[in-house]
Motif scaffolding. Structure first.
Motif, PDB file in Angstrom:
ATOM      1  N   SER A 187      15.453   4.949 -35.371  1.00  0.00           N
ATOM      2  CA  SER A 187      14.083   5.613 -35.181  1.00  0.00           C
ATOM      3  C   SER A 187      13.760   5.937 -33.771  1.00  0.00           C
ATOM      4  CB  SER A 187      12.947   4.872 -35.579  1.00  0.00           C
ATOM      5  OG  SER A 187      13.185   3.277 -35.080  1.00  0.00           O
ATOM      6  N   LEU A 188      14.925   5.870 -32.827  1.00  0.00           N
ATOM      7  CA  LEU A 188      15.071   6.347 -31.293  1.00  0.00           C
ATOM      8  C   LEU A 188      15.593   7.678 -31.364  1.00  0.00           C
ATOM      9  CD1 LEU A 188      13.893   4.896 -28.621  1.00  0.00           C
ATOM     10  CD2 LEU A 188      16.160   4.195 -28.341  1.00  0.00           C
ATOM     11  N   LYS A 189      15.043   8.302 -30.713  1.00  0.00           N
ATOM     12  CA  LYS A 189      15.617   9.745 -30.245  1.00  0.00           C
ATOM     13  C   LYS A 189      15.792  10.044 -28.822  1.00  0.00           C
ATOM     14  CE  LYS A 189      13.494  13.890 -30.746  1.00  0.00           C
ATOM     15  NZ  LYS A 189      12.603  14.858 -31.142  1.00  0.00           N
ATOM     16  N   VAL A 190      16.969  10.219 -28.171  1.00  0.00           N
ATOM     17  CA  VAL A 190      17.237  10.556 -27.079  1.00  0.00           C
ATOM     18  C   VAL A 190      17.415  11.747 -26.796  1.00  0.00           C
ATOM     19  CG1 VAL A 190      18.456   9.708 -24.789  1.00  0.00           C
ATOM     20  CG2 VAL A 190      18.031   8.041 -26.825  1.00  0.00           C
ATOM     21  N   ASP A 191      16.653  12.829 -26.077  1.00  0.00           N
ATOM     22  CA  ASP A 191      16.804  14.023 -25.552  1.00  0.00           C
ATOM     23  C   ASP A 191      17.278  14.063 -24.231  1.00  0.00           C
ATOM     24  OD1 ASP A 191      16.977  16.780 -25.206  1.00  0.00           O
ATOM     25  OD2 ASP A 191      15.118  17.076 -26.471  1.00  0.00           O
ATOM     26  N   THR A 203      13.817  13.135 -22.088  1.00  0.00           N
ATOM     27  CA  THR A 203      12.731  12.341 -22.992  1.00  0.00           C
ATOM     28  C   THR A 203      13.297  11.357 -23.849  1.00  0.00           C
ATOM     29  OG1 THR A 203      12.405  13.970 -24.622  1.00  0.00           O
ATOM     30  CG2 THR A 203      11.082  14.265 -22.739  1.00  0.00           C
ATOM     31  N   VAL A 204      12.532  10.415 -24.178  1.00  0.00           N
ATOM     32  CA  VAL A 204      12.870   9.315 -25.239  1.00  0.00           C
ATOM     33  C   VAL A 204      11.626   9.169 -26.187  1.00  0.00           C
ATOM     34  CG1 VAL A 204      13.494   7.055 -25.590  1.00  0.00           C
ATOM     35  CG2 VAL A 204      14.531   8.091 -23.624  1.00  0.00           C
ATOM     36  N   THR A 205      11.955   9.272 -27.312  1.00  0.00           N
ATOM     37  CA  THR A 205      10.861   9.043 -28.448  1.00  0.00           C
ATOM     38  C   THR A 205      11.047   7.888 -29.284  1.00  0.00           C
ATOM     39  OG1 THR A 205      11.665  10.784 -29.648  1.00  0.00           O
ATOM     40  CG2 THR A 205       9.926  11.370 -28.024  1.00  0.00           C
ATOM     41  N   LEU A 206      10.209   7.195 -29.761  1.00  0.00           N
ATOM     42  CA  LEU A 206      10.265   6.070 -30.733  1.00  0.00           C
ATOM     43  C   LEU A 206       9.315   6.219 -31.724  1.00  0.00           C
ATOM     44  CD1 LEU A 206      11.629   3.408 -31.517  1.00  0.00           C
ATOM     45  CD2 LEU A 206      10.061   2.244 -30.069  1.00  0.00           C
ATOM     46  N   HIS A 207       9.765   6.354 -33.229  1.00  0.00           N
ATOM     47  CA  HIS A 207       8.908   6.581 -34.269  1.00  0.00           C
ATOM     48  C   HIS A 207       7.989   7.803 -33.743  1.00  0.00           C
ATOM     49  CE1 HIS A 207      10.238   2.689 -35.491  1.00  0.00           C
ATOM     50  NE2 HIS A 207       9.606   2.101 -34.490  1.00  0.00           N
ATOM     51  N   ALA A 256      17.598  -4.128 -35.744  1.00  0.00           N
ATOM     52  CA  ALA A 256      18.560  -3.945 -36.514  1.00  0.00           C
ATOM     53  C   ALA A 256      19.350  -2.585 -36.210  1.00  0.00           C
ATOM     54  CB  ALA A 256      17.965  -3.788 -37.988  1.00  0.00           C
ATOM     55  N   GLU A 257      18.771  -1.788 -35.378  1.00  0.00           N
ATOM     56  CA  GLU A 257      19.086  -0.566 -34.910  1.00  0.00           C
ATOM     57  C   GLU A 257      19.759  -0.609 -33.447  1.00  0.00           C
ATOM     58  OE1 GLU A 257      15.617   2.004 -37.403  1.00  0.00           O
ATOM     59  OE2 GLU A 257      15.755   2.409 -35.239  1.00  0.00           O
ATOM     60  N   GLY A 258      19.276  -1.318 -32.851  1.00  0.00           N
ATOM     61  CA  GLY A 258      19.995  -1.502 -31.623  1.00  0.00           C
ATOM     62  C   GLY A 258      19.010  -2.502 -30.569  1.00  0.00           C
ATOM     63  N   GLU A 259      19.507  -2.785 -29.351  1.00  0.00           N
ATOM     64  CA  GLU A 259      18.952  -3.473 -28.451  1.00  0.00           C
ATOM     65  C   GLU A 259      19.756  -3.327 -26.992  1.00  0.00           C
ATOM     66  OE1 GLU A 259      19.030  -7.636 -29.134  1.00  0.00           O
ATOM     67  OE2 GLU A 259      21.042  -7.201 -30.315  1.00  0.00           O
ATOM     68  N   CYS A 312      23.568  -1.632 -27.096  1.00  0.00           N
ATOM     69  CA  CYS A 312      24.146  -1.950 -28.378  1.00  0.00           C
ATOM     70  C   CYS A 312      23.369  -0.963 -29.365  1.00  0.00           C
ATOM     71  CB  CYS A 312      24.149  -3.370 -28.839  1.00  0.00           C
ATOM     72  SG  CYS A 312      25.215  -4.394 -27.595  1.00  0.00           S
ATOM     73  N   VAL A 313      24.190  -0.196 -30.042  1.00  0.00           N
ATOM     74  CA  VAL A 313      23.459   0.751 -31.037  1.00  0.00           C
ATOM     75  C   VAL A 313      24.550   0.267 -32.228  1.00  0.00           C
ATOM     76  CG1 VAL A 313      23.139   2.733 -31.928  1.00  0.00           C
ATOM     77  CG2 VAL A 313      22.840   2.559 -29.597  1.00  0.00           C
ATOM     78  N   TYR A 314      23.628  -0.106 -33.554  1.00  0.00           N
ATOM     79  CA  TYR A 314      24.104  -0.333 -34.525  1.00  0.00           C
ATOM     80  C   TYR A 314      23.950   0.715 -35.758  1.00  0.00           C
ATOM     81  CZ  TYR A 314      23.146  -4.895 -32.037  1.00  0.00           C
ATOM     82  OH  TYR A 314      22.970  -5.904 -31.128  1.00  0.00           O
TER      83      TYR A 314
END
Length: 227
Positions: free
Chosen positions: A133-137, A142-146, A209-212, A224-226
């Motif tokens: 759900s994390l988008k990195v442009d 920019t970084v967007t979450l949900h 579950a997606e990353g941390e 970490c990206v899962y």
């Protein structure tokens, strides 16, 4: 021509900084009290703020808080307070650099140029990545979450984008200082820990579950990206 806001109540210091910055092709605005600084920041939208801590009216800390609530504009603190606690406070609240008086005007100009270069840096490579759900442009910086853009300071954003570019790789504090703060950085590597702490706070709604961002004691940090 980039606009620099100098917030300094000592007129001789403000005049010298203004002269040196204008010589380096910057446009300069000046504020001499805390209240005037807030008004000018909101009106001018500067590229960078040189901010004294001890001011009539609102303190530099209050102004920094005001800036961070609405902008990722780079801020360099200028103060006679040289104690490490004050430096850590500034970095913790989102300052990008910290210069203790007395200083050499040429050094201040060099720091301004370095901070502006780092804040404007766009990472090369894939321009857009999704980590759940994390988008990195990387192009838009920019970084967007949900679907909601996250608010980072310029330094925190640079650090996160670097980690995102090299996901699942571990970096030491020294490597992160070199890559994000630059070789000319003379502060403590504690700045990395404070930046990571703020980034984690911004990412608190990112599902684990997606990353941390993980800490490896004695080694450093890794995004970490899962997948």
């Amino acid at each position: 021509m980039k606009n620099i806001l100098i917030v300094e109540d000592e007129l001789p210091i403000s005049r010298v900084l203004k002269a040196y910055l204008e010589k380096s092709q910057f446009q300069v605005e000046q504020a001499f009290t805390g209240d005037e600084a807030v008004r000018k920041f909101d009106a001018v939208n500067p590229a960078l703020v040189l901010l004294d801590v001890m001011l009539p009216g609102k303190s530099g800390w209050s102004i920094l808080e005001h800036i961070r609530k609405k902008s990722s504009c780079p801020v360099i603190m200028l103060t006679a307070l040289g104690q490490i606690d004050n430096k850590l406070m500034g970095l913790h609240q989102g300052a990008d650099d910290y210069i203790t008086k007395p200083f050499i005007a040429d050094e201040v100009v060099a720091r301004v140029q370095a901070v502006l270069r780092r804040s404007a840096h766009i990472i090369q490579g894939d321009q857009l990545r999704h980590f759940g759900s994390l988008k990195v442009d990387f192009k838009a910086y920019t970084v967007t979450l949900h679907g909601i853009e996250l608010a980072f300071t310029p330094k925190d954003l640079s650090l996160f984008l670097f980690l995102a570019q090299y996901k699942n790789q571990t970096f030491t504090r020294e490597q992160l200082i070199e890559q994000v703060w630059g070789m000319d950085y003379e502060g403590s590597d504690r700045a990395v820990d404070l930046s990571i702490k703020r980034i984690r706070r911004s990412l608190e709604n990112w599902p684990t579950a997606e990353g941390e961002i993980r800490t490896y004691r004695g080694l450093g940090y890794k995004l970490c990206v899962y997948e």
